[in-house]
Design a protein around this motif. Sequence first.
Motif, PDB file in Angstrom:
ATOM      1  N   GLU A   1      -2.195   0.163 -17.479  1.00  0.00           N
ATOM      2  CA  GLU A   1      -1.110   1.097 -17.171  1.00  0.00           C
ATOM      3  C   GLU A   1      -0.775   1.086 -15.682  1.00  0.00           C
ATOM      4  N   THR A   2      -1.820   1.034 -14.853  1.00  0.00           N
ATOM      5  CA  THR A   2      -1.603   0.985 -13.408  1.00  0.00           C
ATOM      6  C   THR A   2      -0.822  -0.266 -13.025  1.00  0.00           C
ATOM      7  N   ALA A   3      -1.259  -1.406 -13.530  1.00  0.00           N
ATOM      8  CA  ALA A   3      -0.626  -2.674 -13.178  1.00  0.00           C
ATOM      9  C   ALA A   3       0.836  -2.704 -13.621  1.00  0.00           C
ATOM     10  N   ALA A   4       1.114  -2.207 -14.822  1.00  0.00           N
ATOM     11  CA  ALA A   4       2.489  -2.224 -15.321  1.00  0.00           C
ATOM     12  C   ALA A   4       3.404  -1.362 -14.440  1.00  0.00           C
ATOM     13  N   ALA A   5       2.924  -0.163 -14.058  1.00  0.00           N
ATOM     14  CA  ALA A   5       3.745   0.735 -13.233  1.00  0.00           C
ATOM     15  C   ALA A   5       3.980   0.150 -11.849  1.00  0.00           C
ATOM     16  N   LEU A   6       2.932  -0.398 -11.240  1.00  0.00           N
ATOM     17  CA  LEU A   6       3.065  -0.910  -9.877  1.00  0.00           C
ATOM     18  C   LEU A   6       3.859  -2.211  -9.826  1.00  0.00           C
ATOM     19  N   ARG A   7       3.731  -3.058 -10.829  1.00  0.00           N
ATOM     20  CA  ARG A   7       4.558  -4.276 -10.854  1.00  0.00           C
ATOM     21  C   ARG A   7       6.040  -3.922 -10.831  1.00  0.00           C
ATOM     22  N   LYS A   8       6.409  -2.943 -11.637  1.00  0.00           N
ATOM     23  CA  LYS A   8       7.814  -2.531 -11.698  1.00  0.00           C
ATOM     24  C   LYS A   8       8.288  -2.017 -10.341  1.00  0.00           C
ATOM     25  N   LEU A   9       7.459  -1.190  -9.685  1.00  0.00           N
ATOM     26  CA  LEU A   9       7.849  -0.631  -8.388  1.00  0.00           C
ATOM     27  C   LEU A   9       7.903  -1.702  -7.311  1.00  0.00           C
ATOM     28  N   LEU A  10       6.952  -2.620  -7.316  1.00  0.00           N
ATOM     29  CA  LEU A  10       6.943  -3.684  -6.318  1.00  0.00           C
ATOM     30  C   LEU A  10       8.147  -4.607  -6.488  1.00  0.00           C
ATOM     31  N   GLU A  11       8.531  -4.857  -7.729  1.00  0.00           N
ATOM     32  CA  GLU A  11       9.713  -5.691  -7.967  1.00  0.00           C
ATOM     33  C   GLU A  11      10.984  -4.995  -7.500  1.00  0.00           C
TER      34      GLU A  11
ATOM     35  N   LEU B   1      10.677  -4.861  -0.394  1.00  0.00           N
ATOM     36  CA  LEU B   1      11.808  -5.433   0.349  1.00  0.00           C
ATOM     37  C   LEU B   1      11.371  -6.353   1.482  1.00  0.00           C
ATOM     38  N   ARG B   2      10.077  -6.621   1.606  1.00  0.00           N
ATOM     39  CA  ARG B   2       9.603  -7.477   2.690  1.00  0.00           C
ATOM     40  C   ARG B   2       8.734  -8.609   2.159  1.00  0.00           C
ATOM     41  N   GLY B   3       9.182  -9.207   1.075  1.00  0.00           N
ATOM     42  CA  GLY B   3       8.496 -10.366   0.524  1.00  0.00           C
ATOM     43  C   GLY B   3       7.288 -10.045  -0.323  1.00  0.00           C
ATOM     44  N   GLU B   4       7.150  -8.793  -0.790  1.00  0.00           N
ATOM     45  CA  GLU B   4       5.996  -8.428  -1.606  1.00  0.00           C
ATOM     46  C   GLU B   4       6.079  -9.104  -2.985  1.00  0.00           C
ATOM     47  N   ARG B   5       4.969  -9.628  -3.429  1.00  0.00           N
ATOM     48  CA  ARG B   5       4.884 -10.174  -4.787  1.00  0.00           C
ATOM     49  C   ARG B   5       4.479  -9.050  -5.737  1.00  0.00           C
ATOM     50  N   PRO B   6       4.832  -9.152  -7.014  1.00  0.00           N
ATOM     51  CA  PRO B   6       4.449  -8.094  -7.963  1.00  0.00           C
ATOM     52  C   PRO B   6       2.968  -8.193  -8.333  1.00  0.00           C
ATOM     53  N   ARG B   7       2.108  -8.023  -7.327  1.00  0.00           N
ATOM     54  CA  ARG B   7       0.659  -8.147  -7.505  1.00  0.00           C
ATOM     55  C   ARG B   7      -0.016  -6.815  -7.181  1.00  0.00           C
TER      56      ARG B   7
ATOM     57  N   GLN C   1       0.810  -1.219   0.000  1.00  0.00           N
ATOM     58  CA  GLN C   1       0.000   0.000   0.000  1.00  0.00           C
ATOM     59  C   GLN C   1       0.850   1.278   0.000  1.00  0.00           C
ATOM     60  N   PRO C   2       1.918   1.369   0.805  1.00  0.00           N
ATOM     61  CA  PRO C   2       2.708   2.599   0.736  1.00  0.00           C
ATOM     62  C   PRO C   2       3.353   2.835  -0.625  1.00  0.00           C
ATOM     63  N   ILE C   3       3.823   1.791  -1.291  1.00  0.00           N
ATOM     64  CA  ILE C   3       4.393   1.967  -2.628  1.00  0.00           C
ATOM     65  C   ILE C   3       3.332   2.499  -3.580  1.00  0.00           C
ATOM     66  N   THR C   4       2.137   1.939  -3.512  1.00  0.00           N
ATOM     67  CA  THR C   4       1.046   2.378  -4.393  1.00  0.00           C
ATOM     68  C   THR C   4       0.663   3.819  -4.114  1.00  0.00           C
ATOM     69  N   LEU C   5       0.561   4.184  -2.838  1.00  0.00           N
ATOM     70  CA  LEU C   5       0.193   5.550  -2.484  1.00  0.00           C
ATOM     71  C   LEU C   5       1.255   6.551  -2.946  1.00  0.00           C
ATOM     72  N   LEU C   6       2.518   6.255  -2.724  1.00  0.00           N
ATOM     73  CA  LEU C   6       3.571   7.184  -3.113  1.00  0.00           C
ATOM     74  C   LEU C   6       3.624   7.362  -4.626  1.00  0.00           C
ATOM     75  N   TRP C   7       3.409   6.284  -5.362  1.00  0.00           N
ATOM     76  CA  TRP C   7       3.341   6.387  -6.827  1.00  0.00           C
ATOM     77  C   TRP C   7       2.212   7.322  -7.240  1.00  0.00           C
TER      78      TRP C   7
END
Length: 424
Positions: A155-165, A169-175, A132-138
């Motif tokens: 477009e949302t999914a592509a941008a967030l997958r890249k950021l999550l990958e 840093l705490r086991g997040e999947r690119p979902r 959630q914090p990665i998504t909010l900051l984006w």
Amino acid sequence: MTLADIGAAQVARAVEEFDRLGRRAFLERYGFGPSRTYHLVVDGRSYDSKAIVGAAHGFLPGLRPLKPSEFSGGLDHAVRVLTDLGFRVERSPAVGGGVDADTTADADTDRLVGRIAKLRVATTAGGPRLYQPITLLWAIGRALRGEPRLLSWEETAAALRKLLESHGLRGERPRPDYPVLALHRAGLWSLEEHTGGVPSAHGDAALLRWFAEQRPTGGLAEPVYALLAGSGRARVAVIEAIVDRFFDGVDEVPLLTEVGLYEDSVADDPDTGGPAADDPALDGGDGPVDPVVAAAQYEKWCAAVERREAREGLRDGVRYRERTVRDPVRSGLARQAVLARCDGRCENPGCQGQPDDVTDRWEPLLEVDHVVELAAGGRDHPSQMVALCPNCHAVKTRGRTRHRLREVLLEVALERHRRGPLPS
């Protein structure tokens, strides 16, 4: 009484009655004043959001309309009811940008920060997961740049997958479906152009299937986006709240840099275009500012600057992170504080007269300067920063008397900081 019982059918009936009676009669009937901050928008028409929610409650079986004193029209109450039901709510543009508008933005910011503090997130031994914090900051970065609030799911999914990958840093999947659905449930994210209900952030294949079939557009809820796009104070406060809660022990700078939030402009309000007339004598019409309110805001800015300093220094006796470069977010906050403090005038007591011209934003020609350069151990803090006109800045930077002037300005900066933005 509970706002959660109100449904789309009751809101639609209230809107219908509003149209039938007209705005003035509708507001008088239910005892509401005009909405100053948020408006419901239906088919291009604007409605007073709090009054609509109050009236809608009366269309529930066996219940009466709500009085204005019984609930709030803000983000956590009337606005949330309407956005959760899929309605569009817009923040009214601030008129004049004076103290009333600033006070409203501050109150909304406090509520938004409170909601972020209450977000339900999964945790690991290392701390809360960063979906959630990665998504909010984006999304905040998009608001800062004035990009469209809503974006296609692809477009949302592509941008967030890249950021999550890159930054999970705490086991997040690119979902990206997980944080988007969680934020939607929290009332911070809108999902539009879909049929039927929105699933909760639980499961796996079913969620992927729902997004693949529905392909909704989405983004920050409209009032949240409007607040973060229009208020530098709100952006900084929300970024600070996210970092403080989620990034303990994690360097947030690479993520902030990638989403465009690690720069001075994060603390700036957007250009409002200045006066409508071409007369350069006009000053924008903000009107007088209550000195007590100004002093309180100055204190808030300085406190935020010092929180960022503390995070980069000692925490619980342990060196958290050493940084030898400038922190542009902290500098942006400090710059706003100094500009508020100086009242549009050069802070060099020996100034021979700053230019009468103004910038394209109808602001004085002033430059905020670190009296002691950061490389020499200076601070990104208003107590060591001054506002200078271009002439005085040139003297301080390369004039023959610069060394003496720097001594004077350091004393001025400290004295003005202690005094705050009070009348001379």
